[in-house]
Design an enzyme around this catalytic site. Structure first.
Site, PDB file in Angstrom:
ATOM      1  N   ASN A 210      63.121  13.783 -55.427  1.00 47.89           N
ATOM      2  CA  ASN A 210      64.253  13.421 -54.572  1.00 47.89           C
ATOM      3  C   ASN A 210      64.452  14.493 -53.517  1.00 47.89           C
ATOM      4  O   ASN A 210      63.725  15.483 -53.479  1.00 47.89           O
ATOM      5  CB  ASN A 210      65.512  13.193 -55.410  1.00 47.89           C
ATOM      6  CG  ASN A 210      65.903  14.437 -56.178  1.00 47.89           C
ATOM      7  OD1 ASN A 210      66.236  15.463 -55.584  1.00 47.89           O
ATOM      8  ND2 ASN A 210      65.842  14.370 -57.504  1.00 47.89           N
ATOM      9  N   PRO A 306      66.529  12.796 -70.428  1.00 48.90           N
ATOM     10  CA  PRO A 306      67.744  13.287 -71.098  1.00 48.90           C
ATOM     11  C   PRO A 306      68.774  13.684 -70.058  1.00 48.90           C
ATOM     12  O   PRO A 306      68.414  14.167 -68.975  1.00 48.90           O
ATOM     13  CB  PRO A 306      67.249  14.525 -71.867  1.00 48.90           C
ATOM     14  CG  PRO A 306      65.973  14.922 -71.201  1.00 48.90           C
ATOM     15  CD  PRO A 306      65.374  13.672 -70.628  1.00 48.90           C
ATOM     16  N   ASP A 307      70.047  13.469 -70.360  1.00 48.20           N
ATOM     17  CA  ASP A 307      71.120  13.904 -69.459  1.00 48.20           C
ATOM     18  C   ASP A 307      71.500  15.338 -69.860  1.00 48.20           C
ATOM     19  O   ASP A 307      72.125  15.555 -70.906  1.00 48.20           O
ATOM     20  CB  ASP A 307      72.318  12.961 -69.559  1.00 48.20           C
ATOM     21  CG  ASP A 307      73.334  13.251 -68.454  1.00 48.20           C
ATOM     22  OD1 ASP A 307      73.645  14.443 -68.228  1.00 48.20           O
ATOM     23  OD2 ASP A 307      73.791  12.292 -67.813  1.00 48.20           O
ATOM     24  N   ILE A 308      71.127  16.288 -69.038  1.00 43.25           N
ATOM     25  CA  ILE A 308      71.305  17.710 -69.389  1.00 43.25           C
ATOM     26  C   ILE A 308      72.793  18.079 -69.403  1.00 43.25           C
ATOM     27  O   ILE A 308      73.282  18.739 -70.325  1.00 43.25           O
ATOM     28  CB  ILE A 308      70.523  18.601 -68.399  1.00 43.25           C
ATOM     29  CG1 ILE A 308      69.038  18.223 -68.439  1.00 43.25           C
ATOM     30  CG2 ILE A 308      70.705  20.079 -68.734  1.00 43.25           C
ATOM     31  CD1 ILE A 308      68.225  18.734 -67.276  1.00 43.25           C
ATOM     32  N   PHE A 326      77.988  18.018 -61.001  1.00 45.44           N
ATOM     33  CA  PHE A 326      78.082  17.554 -59.622  1.00 45.44           C
ATOM     34  C   PHE A 326      77.939  16.040 -59.615  1.00 45.44           C
ATOM     35  O   PHE A 326      77.286  15.473 -60.494  1.00 45.44           O
ATOM     36  CB  PHE A 326      76.970  18.174 -58.759  1.00 45.44           C
ATOM     37  CG  PHE A 326      77.378  19.486 -58.142  1.00 45.44           C
ATOM     38  CD1 PHE A 326      77.549  20.608 -58.940  1.00 45.44           C
ATOM     39  CD2 PHE A 326      77.602  19.592 -56.785  1.00 45.44           C
ATOM     40  CE1 PHE A 326      77.942  21.818 -58.393  1.00 45.44           C
ATOM     41  CE2 PHE A 326      77.994  20.795 -56.220  1.00 45.44           C
ATOM     42  CZ  PHE A 326      78.163  21.906 -57.022  1.00 45.44           C
ATOM     43  N   LYS A 344      80.456  11.999 -68.998  1.00 45.70           N
ATOM     44  CA  LYS A 344      79.597  13.143 -69.342  1.00 45.70           C
ATOM     45  C   LYS A 344      80.323  14.181 -70.198  1.00 45.70           C
ATOM     46  O   LYS A 344      79.703  15.102 -70.700  1.00 45.70           O
ATOM     47  CB  LYS A 344      79.078  13.801 -68.066  1.00 45.70           C
ATOM     48  CG  LYS A 344      78.350  12.813 -67.145  1.00 45.70           C
ATOM     49  CD  LYS A 344      77.110  13.386 -66.569  1.00 45.70           C
ATOM     50  CE  LYS A 344      76.443  12.388 -65.650  1.00 45.70           C
ATOM     51  NZ  LYS A 344      75.049  12.737 -65.371  1.00 45.70           N
TER      52      LYS A 344
HETATM   53  N1  CTP Z   1      72.515  15.403 -64.522  1.00 42.98           N
HETATM   54  C1  CTP Z   1      71.853  16.015 -65.573  1.00 42.98           C
HETATM   55  N2  CTP Z   1      70.809  15.372 -66.175  1.00 42.98           N
HETATM   56  C2  CTP Z   1      70.427  14.148 -65.767  1.00 42.98           C
HETATM   57  C3  CTP Z   1      71.096  13.508 -64.691  1.00 42.98           C
HETATM   58  C4  CTP Z   1      72.139  14.191 -64.088  1.00 42.98           C
HETATM   59  O1  CTP Z   1      72.198  17.132 -65.941  1.00 42.98           O
HETATM   60  N3  CTP Z   1      69.412  13.557 -66.360  1.00 42.98           N
HETATM   61  C5  CTP Z   1      73.654  16.085 -63.931  1.00 42.98           C
HETATM   62  C6  CTP Z   1      73.480  16.537 -62.510  1.00 42.98           C
HETATM   63  O2  CTP Z   1      72.984  17.861 -62.456  1.00 42.98           O
HETATM   64  C7  CTP Z   1      74.898  16.444 -61.978  1.00 42.98           C
HETATM   65  C8  CTP Z   1      75.497  15.300 -62.737  1.00 42.98           C
HETATM   66  O3  CTP Z   1      74.695  15.158 -63.894  1.00 42.98           O
HETATM   67  O4  CTP Z   1      75.639  17.579 -62.320  1.00 42.98           O
HETATM   68  C9  CTP Z   1      75.587  14.016 -62.008  1.00 42.98           C
HETATM   69  O5  CTP Z   1      74.362  13.589 -61.565  1.00 42.98           O
HETATM   70  P1  CTP Z   1      74.221  12.252 -60.663  1.00 42.98           P
HETATM   71  O6  CTP Z   1      72.778  12.069 -60.373  1.00 42.98           O
HETATM   72  O7  CTP Z   1      75.168  12.294 -59.534  1.00 42.98           O
HETATM   73  O8  CTP Z   1      74.773  11.171 -61.638  1.00 42.98           O
HETATM   74  P2  CTP Z   1      74.064  10.277 -62.664  1.00 42.98           P
HETATM   75  O9  CTP Z   1      74.487  10.701 -63.998  1.00 42.98           O
HETATM   76  O10 CTP Z   1      72.609  10.262 -62.401  1.00 42.98           O
HETATM   77  O11 CTP Z   1      74.703   8.862 -62.368  1.00 42.98           O
HETATM   78  P3  CTP Z   1      74.337   7.840 -61.181  1.00 42.98           P
HETATM   79  O12 CTP Z   1      72.847   7.902 -61.029  1.00 42.98           O
HETATM   80  O13 CTP Z   1      74.858   6.579 -61.693  1.00 42.98           O
HETATM   81  O14 CTP Z   1      75.050   8.306 -59.964  1.00 42.98           O
END
Ligand code: CTP
Length: 406
Positions: A210, A306-308, A326, A344
């Site tokens: 990205n 994974p969502d960190i 963010f 989150k």
């Molecule tokens: N983030 C993370 N791990 C992921 C995805 C996101 O830690 N796999 C964290 C990003 O660093 C940021 C926050 O989650 O702090 C939000 O990320 P964003 O991409 O805006 O949101 P998403 O959870 O991806 O939701 P969406 O794609 O629906 O906007």
């Protein structure tokens, strides 16, 4: 903890106590500091460049006029790339040069060109130490803000007894720690910051990525460090220099980023500024995928990453006291950020507009809204460094409040 990632430029001058600097380097490295050495000609009579290079795992700098080194500019670069300059042992000769501004070798030139704090560990015979010339030089240096540790009194290498013994290594380390520890409201705190994009491989030559530049995340890491925190920055692939004084862990994929983040715990605060890919390719090809004449284009099957941020916020006993995320949005900024805050489980969402018109991705400024459980605080458009500095102050105030609440 105060020393993690700190860059200490150690100037080793010509005194018998120079041998102690080998132990000093070892102890600094044990504490996570990154020492680098300048060796004077006199110093090289007591310790070898090889010993210093082996212990620092870096080259040793000893030549002012090296043509192979930065076009002869290493005296500038060495100081700029340090957080603190330590002179150990500091001889009467080198202190006299510093006081008068002499620059006739690499060490004295680095000291004259330095824009960084300087800590002296004097070491010499007691008559040299007590000589009015040395004491006048020391007074001049102290007036200029130069820091000092020791000397102590005791048996001197020359056989005489009295003042002039270089401070013990443990005391020098303590002085260095005290210097960094006293550096700001986040002194003694640990911070974890994620930054940049992730690259999710399709095959050995292609990946999904990205537009994140990492500028905001890196600026936040630097701002937290400036307030005294020991910062670990887990960064995806970016074209940015490592922020000074910050321990940087470089990763490519979301899975690697998550592992690096959990390995960096415990932390008092985590700021997830990385633009983590939400999905990775389910089956990464081991060889480059080839076009097949006449066949339809391939379809990529994706699997969630994974969502960190959510993982850190749900880390139980390992959860950082403050977890900041963010939200990169192109519409309904506050609404999406509030939903993300709840989903989150973090303490704050910094919402920013990443629609192409806002120019946030890759640009130098950012307009953010702090979305917390108690409401929304909107900041004006600011350079990313200013957003980072304000956010670091906000974090310092919030962490202080968390401690007082206990
Ligand atoms: N983030 C993370 N791990 C992921 C995805 C996101 O830690 N796999 C964290 C990003 O660093 C940021 C926050 O989650 O702090 C939000 O990320 P964003 O991409 O805006 O949101 P998403 O959870 O991806 O939701 P969406 O794609 O629906 O906007």
């Amino acid at each position: 903890m105060a020393l993690v990632g700190r860059r200490v430029l150690l100037i080793v001058a010509g005194g018998i106590a120079a041998y102690k600097c080998l132990d000093l380097i070892r102890r600094l490295r044990e504490r996570g500091a990154r020492p680098r050495c300048v060796l004077t000609r006199g110093g090289a009579q007591f310790v070898t460049p090889l010993s210093l290079a082996a212990l620092t795992e870096d080259r040793v700098y000893d030549d002012l006029f090296s043509l192979t080194e930065d076009n002869g500019m290493s005296h500038i670069r060495l100081s700029r790339e340090a957080d603190l300059v330590v002179v150990a042992p500091a001889t009467a000769d080198l202190m006299a040069k510093m006081a008068t501004g002499l620059a006739d070798d690499l060490a004295s030139t680095v000291l004259l060109a330095s824009d960084k704090p300087i800590l002296l560990a004097p070491s010499m015979n007691l008559f040299m130490w007590n000589h009015p010339a040395t004491q006048a030089n020391l007074a001049t240096l102290r007036r200029r803000g130069v820091l000092q540790v020791g000397p102590g009194a005791g048996d001197l290498a020359c056989g005489e007894v009295g003042d002039g013994r270089m401070a013990e290594v443990g005391d020098i380390v303590a002085a260095i720690e005290a210097h960094f520890g006293a550096a700001g409201p986040l002194a003694g705190r640990r911070a974890l910051v994620t930054s940049g994009p992730t690259h999710e491989p399709i095959d050995p030559v292609r990946f999904i990525a990205n537009r994140s530049s990492g500028k905001q995340g890196h600026a936040i890491a630097a701002a937290l460090e400036r307030l005294g925190a020991a910062v670990t920055l887990v960064s995806g692939p970016v074209a940015l220099p490592d922020p000074p004084g910050v321990a940087v862990v470089k990763v490519e994929t979301a899975v690697e980023m998550k592992e690096a983040c959990f390995a960096a715990l415990p932390a008092d605060v985590a700021v997830c500024a990385a633009a983590v890919a939400d999905w990775r390719v389910a089956e990464q090809a081991q060889e480059k995928r080839k076009k097949v004449e006449g066949a339809p284009p391939p379809t990529l099957a994706l699997t969630p990453n994974p969502d960190i941020l959510a993982g850190l916020a749900a880390a139980g006993g390992r959860r950082p006291r403050l977890v900041v995320g963010f939200a990169a949005e192109t519409e309904n900024l506050i609404g999406h950020a509030q939903a993300k805050l709840a989903r989150k489980g973090c303490d704050l969402i910094v919402a920013n507009d990443v629609s192409p018109a806002a120019g946030t991705f890759g640009g130098d400024s950012n307009t953010v809204h702090l979305v917390g459980p108690d409401g929304v605080e909107s900041w004006p458009a600011l350079p990313k460094e200013a957003v980072a500095a304000r956010l670091a102050e906000w974090i310092a105030a919030r962490l202080a409040a968390v401690v007082e609440d206990r």
